[in-house]
Design an enzyme around this catalytic site. Structure first.
Site, short mmCIF file in Angstrom:
data_model
loop_
_atom_site.label_atom_id
_atom_site.label_comp_id
_atom_site.label_asym_id
_atom_site.label_seq_id
_atom_site.Cartn_x
_atom_site.Cartn_y
_atom_site.Cartn_z
N THR A 8 29.04 -55.56 61.77
CA THR A 8 28.39 -54.51 62.34
C THR A 8 27.02 -55.01 63.20
O THR A 8 26.48 -55.90 62.68
CB THR A 8 28.17 -53.56 61.27
OG1 THR A 8 29.25 -52.94 60.54
CG2 THR A 8 27.10 -52.41 61.84
N THR A 52 23.79 -52.40 57.54
CA THR A 52 25.21 -52.85 57.48
C THR A 52 25.54 -53.52 56.04
O THR A 52 24.86 -53.55 55.25
CB THR A 52 25.05 -54.31 58.50
OG1 THR A 52 26.26 -55.14 58.25
CG2 THR A 52 23.85 -55.19 58.05
N GLY A 53 27.00 -53.62 56.30
CA GLY A 53 27.60 -53.81 54.73
C GLY A 53 28.63 -52.84 54.60
O GLY A 53 29.43 -52.54 55.29
N HIS A 54 28.87 -52.77 53.01
CA HIS A 54 30.15 -52.00 52.71
C HIS A 54 29.74 -50.43 53.11
O HIS A 54 28.89 -49.82 52.29
CB HIS A 54 30.39 -52.03 51.36
CG HIS A 54 31.54 -51.26 50.85
ND1 HIS A 54 31.52 -50.28 49.96
CD2 HIS A 54 32.96 -51.36 51.29
CE1 HIS A 54 32.84 -49.68 49.53
NE2 HIS A 54 33.78 -50.47 50.43
N GLY A 55 30.49 -49.70 54.02
CA GLY A 55 30.22 -48.47 54.34
C GLY A 55 30.09 -47.58 53.46
O GLY A 55 29.07 -46.53 53.34
N VAL A 103 36.00 -42.99 58.98
CA VAL A 103 34.64 -43.14 59.40
C VAL A 103 33.80 -43.84 58.51
O VAL A 103 33.78 -43.06 57.19
CB VAL A 103 34.06 -42.04 60.19
CG1 VAL A 103 32.80 -41.99 60.65
CG2 VAL A 103 35.10 -41.61 61.26
N GLY A 104 32.99 -44.77 58.79
CA GLY A 104 32.30 -45.23 57.66
C GLY A 104 30.69 -44.72 57.70
O GLY A 104 30.54 -43.71 58.22
N ASP A 105 29.78 -45.70 57.29
CA ASP A 105 28.35 -45.41 57.43
C ASP A 105 27.62 -45.25 58.67
O ASP A 105 26.78 -44.28 59.11
CB ASP A 105 27.41 -46.20 56.48
CG ASP A 105 27.38 -47.49 57.13
OD1 ASP A 105 28.62 -48.17 57.31
OD2 ASP A 105 26.35 -47.92 57.52
#
Length: 316
Positions: free
Chosen positions: A166, A217-220, A195-197
């Site tokens: 990301t 950024t990372g695990h949404g 849809v993520g974060d």
């Protein structure tokens, strides 16, 4: 106010053969954004330019280079936010456009809404004259290979989520206005429509002149649970420095929901931080005409902007 820009190319695991490309990509993005700030450009202009540069770089999971969903298609999310008046624009699950961050900015500036998704975002892009490109053009060989591997019966998609880039940027301009921008292709082999974060205000990014700006950024799903971007600014409002606020929020996300990630932050005073709980995160900052950049924890290279521009022209 002296302008500052910070960019990230995603937190996770960066394979050694990709390190140089990721370093060069974040450095290029930071230099481009900073060049605009030096000319008197706004923080919003700078973060959009930096993110657009990384969307066009196949090393990152955004724009060209985005990972594929379970059906083998690219679906992208992006957000941009102006700390001056808390205006924000975002798009989610968009296909067939090169630069989702550009569309997010148009949502912010040309509509009364803050988030457009999928087909509605597509219609809006057409109305705004954004060129449509074939979906294939956004797919790299690497993304296709990863998608195929994840379809194998004994595959472990979790293993492949560790190397996701990301992209994001935060900046403060000479007027003291802050802004953030974040863009992503999401998770490899994700469900259609996931849809993520990134597109969610307060999770993928937040900007407020009263405190600062951050991009995550990372695990949404973990980031959304703790509303990471806004949480960091909350800590700063309580008096924490950007670095301590970032570490505190990342630690909370890890202990509370087991999520790893990374963040970039700039405060209203122009202090900055790039912190992560993953193994690596590519990042770069320009402040006081000096470029700082790194990938590993504790790694920080410093060059003058002039030196960096020369080496970039010579091929980094």
């Amino acid at each position: 106010m002296k302008p500052v820009i910070v960019v990230h190319g995603g937190a996770g695991r960066i394979f050694r053969e990709r390190e140089e490309g990721c370093r060069a990509g974040v450095v290029r993005a930071a230099l481009r954004g900073y060049a605009l700030l030096k000319k008197g450009g706004t923080a919003v202009d700078a973060v959009e330019e930096a993110v657009r540069s990384m969307e066009d770089d196949p090393h990152f999971n955004a724009g060209c280079g985005s990972v594929l969903n379970e059906k083998g298609e690219v679906e992208m999310d992006a957000i941009i936010m102006d700390g001056k008046n808390l205006d924000s624009g975002a798009v989610s699950a968009v296909k067939c456009i090169a630069n989702p961050i550009k569309l997010a900015r148009l949502v912010m500036e040309k509509t009364k809404h803050m988030l457009l998704t999928d087909h509605g975002a597509h219609l809006f892009a057409q109305a705004m004259g954004i060129p449509e490109i074939p979906g294939e053009k956004l797919i790299t060989e690497r993304s296709r290979e990863r998608w195929k591997k994840n379809l194998e019966p004994d595959s472990n998609p979790e293993e492949f989520q560790k190397d996701l880039g990301t992209v994001g940027a935060v900046a403060i301009d000479s007027e003291g206005n802050v802004a953030c921008a974040t863009s992503t292709g999401g998770l490899s082999n994700k469900m259609i429509g996931r849809v993520g974060d990134t597109a969610c205000i307060g999770s993928g990014g937040y900007a407020d002149n009263h405190s600062g700006a951050t991009s995550t950024t990372g695990h949404g799903e973990s980031i959304m649970k703790v509303v990471l971007a806004r949480l960091i600014l909350y800590h700063m409002e309580q008096g924490m420095s950007p670095e301590v606020a970032a570490d505190t929020a990342l630690d909370y996300m890890k202990t509370r929901v087991g999520g790893l990630g990374g963040v970039i932050v700039v405060s209203k005073a122009g202090e900055w931080a790039a912190r992560f709980s993953t193994k690596q995160m590519s990042w770069a900052t320009v402040k006081d005409d000096n470029l700082h950049y790194g990938i590993y924890a504790g790694e920080k290279h410093i060059k003058s902007v002039d030196e960096a521009l020369t080496s970039e022209r010579e091929g980094f």
